[in-house]
Motif scaffolding. Structure first.
Motif, PDB file in Angstrom:
ATOM      1  N   GLY A 192      74.964  43.851  68.756  1.00 14.19           N
ATOM      2  CA  GLY A 192      73.893  44.145  67.812  1.00 14.19           C
ATOM      3  C   GLY A 192      74.387  44.233  66.387  1.00 14.19           C
ATOM      4  O   GLY A 192      75.355  44.940  66.100  1.00 14.19           O
ATOM      5  N   VAL A 193      73.738  43.506  65.487  1.00 13.10           N
ATOM      6  CA  VAL A 193      74.075  43.542  64.059  1.00 13.10           C
ATOM      7  C   VAL A 193      72.912  44.207  63.337  1.00 13.10           C
ATOM      8  O   VAL A 193      71.842  43.609  63.163  1.00 13.10           O
ATOM      9  CB  VAL A 193      74.328  42.128  63.505  1.00 13.10           C
ATOM     10  CG1 VAL A 193      74.652  42.199  62.014  1.00 13.10           C
ATOM     11  CG2 VAL A 193      75.460  41.457  64.263  1.00 13.10           C
ATOM     12  N   ASN A 194      73.094  45.446  62.920  1.00 17.21           N
ATOM     13  CA  ASN A 194      72.053  46.226  62.257  1.00 17.21           C
ATOM     14  C   ASN A 194      72.292  46.273  60.756  1.00 17.21           C
ATOM     15  O   ASN A 194      73.286  45.726  60.249  1.00 17.21           O
ATOM     16  CB  ASN A 194      72.005  47.636  62.847  1.00 17.21           C
ATOM     17  CG  ASN A 194      71.952  47.596  64.377  1.00 17.21           C
ATOM     18  OD1 ASN A 194      71.151  46.875  64.966  1.00 17.21           O
ATOM     19  ND2 ASN A 194      72.834  48.357  65.016  1.00 17.21           N
ATOM     20  N   ASP A 195      71.402  46.962  60.019  1.00 18.45           N
ATOM     21  CA  ASP A 195      71.541  46.967  58.566  1.00 18.45           C
ATOM     22  C   ASP A 195      72.812  47.660  58.096  1.00 18.45           C
ATOM     23  O   ASP A 195      73.387  47.300  57.084  1.00 18.45           O
ATOM     24  CB  ASP A 195      70.306  47.600  57.918  1.00 18.45           C
ATOM     25  CG  ASP A 195      70.045  49.003  58.442  1.00 18.45           C
ATOM     26  OD1 ASP A 195      70.640  49.370  59.477  1.00 18.45           O
ATOM     27  OD2 ASP A 195      69.242  49.730  57.824  1.00 18.45           O
ATOM     28  N   ARG A 196      73.286  48.659  58.858  1.00 16.88           N
ATOM     29  CA  ARG A 196      74.487  49.386  58.440  1.00 16.88           C
ATOM     30  C   ARG A 196      75.546  49.485  59.534  1.00 16.88           C
ATOM     31  O   ARG A 196      76.660  49.914  59.253  1.00 16.88           O
ATOM     32  CB  ARG A 196      74.124  50.809  57.978  1.00 16.88           C
ATOM     33  CG  ARG A 196      73.237  50.840  56.746  1.00 16.88           C
ATOM     34  CD  ARG A 196      72.925  52.260  56.319  1.00 16.88           C
ATOM     35  NE  ARG A 196      72.034  52.283  55.178  1.00 16.88           N
ATOM     36  CZ  ARG A 196      72.436  52.212  53.915  1.00 16.88           C
ATOM     37  NH1 ARG A 196      73.718  52.114  53.637  1.00 16.88           N
ATOM     38  NH2 ARG A 196      71.542  52.245  52.930  1.00 16.88           N
TER      39      ARG A 196
END
Length: 383
Positions: free
Chosen positions: A18-22
């Motif tokens: 998972g690549v999230n905003d932070r």
């Protein structure tokens, strides 16, 4: 009670980082025995054969100095990284190792000139290069190391002097000396000025038909000189590995990245769709017509948007995962970014000694040799 079989969708979900905003989540592999109760994730050779894939995206077979891009799908990160490190450090090439300076009156110091010469990539009949011996380094029993022979050493020469060009003095008198090529001869020393001198078996192994030893790029600038300056030196090139020195590395770049994923979970329509497409590199996101079927799948409230443009994923391969779309509040909870944990996209660019396509095959052979060596040692231990 036997556990229910795991669906293909669930197995794919477990592979996504998972690549999230932070943050980045789910970075660890979970396909090992004992992680999921009742599931057998023991490594199986037959299963690996059925799931492992190699996909070529850009081949440099016709232009060997260009970038080769391919994917390895269904392997662990440790294996992918082993290939990368072998490409960088363990495939042998030849490079200039010893420089004997007879005369150097240029402004470049001897040691700097020797360093520049060592970094010039050399090429030739690569089958003969692979068959060359490694020159043994100095030891207590052999203080000077192994003597150079036609089996382990390539002899190169560079002898060039800068002189005034014919008619240069008249140009100077007329103040027409804008073009230095009309004033000086041999004022630029290029890699093309290096002369290969074959000795012994090298006359046949590195013949004109098979491929003599030569610089990969003849236009590499070595030095600049002026009339009265001269470079006269002899060079010995030998076989080595990138682990010994970077000049022996056969690749300019050898890297990999994980396959990006873009999952649009809620429709992105109209002007938002156009803005969403601008958040990604070209051709990653496309625009299509929002149909009645799309509205029915999306649920209540979307009927009035039929006929507008919607954002769709066209080619996630080219995405750089910049997370730009996650900065905008209108896309909150509408998109999920990630990477496929076992899909490695390799980029390999040779320095010119070997074709890029051949380099990866050589790294596979090197890894196979390492595993065979370990198997032999384990067999000796178990005896």
């Amino acid at each position: 009670m036997a556990p229910e079989p795991v669906s293909a969708e669930e197995l794919y979900r477990r592979k996504i980082v998972g690549v999230n905003d932070r943050t980045v989540t789910h970075v660890s592999s979970t396909n090992f025995p004992g992680h999921y109760p009742g599931e057998n994730h023991a490594w199986d050779l037959e299963e690996f054969r059925n799931s492992f894939q190699v996909q070529f995206h850009k081949s440099a077979a016709t232009k060997p100095h260009e970038l080769t891009t391919f994917s390895l799908i269904g392997i662990d990160a440790s294996i992918a990284n082993a290939f990368r490190r072998i490409l960088l450090a363990e495939i042998p090439t030849i490079a200039i190792e010893d420089v004997f300076v007879h005369n150097n009156t240029s402004i470049i110091q001897d040691e700097v000139l020797a360093h520049r010469l060592g970094l010039i990539p050399l090429t030739g009949n690569y089958a003969a290069i692979m068959a060359m011996d490694f020159k043994r380094p100095p030891t207590d029993a052999e203080p000077e190391g192994q003597k150079p022979t036609d089996q382990n050493t390539i002899l190169l020469n560079l002898k060039i002097a800068c002189e005034w060009a014919e008619g240069a003095k008249k140009l100077l008198e007329k103040h027409q000396a804008d073009d230095i090529d009309k004033l000086y001869v041999n004022h630029n020393v290029y890699a093309n000025d290096i002369i290969f001198t074959p000795i012994g078996r090298q006359i046949n192994e590195f013949s004109e038909e098979k491929g003599p030893i030569r610089p990969v790029s003849p236009e590499i600038l070595i030095a600049k000189m002026r009339p009265g300056q001269e470079i006269n030196l002899e060079m010995h090139a030998r076989k080595g590995r990138g682990g010994d020195h970077a000049k022996f590395s056969p690749v300019a770049t050898a890297s990999y990245r994980l396959m990006p994923t873009i999952d649009i979970v809620k429709p992105i329509l109209g002007d938002d769709a156009r803005k969403f497409a601008r958040c990604f590199p070209k051709h990653v996101i496309g625009l299509e017509q929002f149909t009645e079927d799309d509205a029915a799948k999306a649920g209540d409230g979307y009927e009035e948007h039929v006929g507008e443009k919607k954002a769709v994923v066209k080619n996630a391969f080219n995405d750089t995962v910049s997370r730009e779309c996650l900065r905008h509040p209108e896309f909150q909870d509408k998109v999920k970014l990630g990477r496929v944990r076992d899909h490695f996209i390799f980029s390999v660019e040779t320095t010119g000694q070997y074709p890029s396509d051949e380099l990866f095959i050589m790294s596979v052979r090197a890894l196979a040799a390492k595993t065979n060596k370990i198997r032999r040692h384990l067999a000796n231990v178990l005896r």
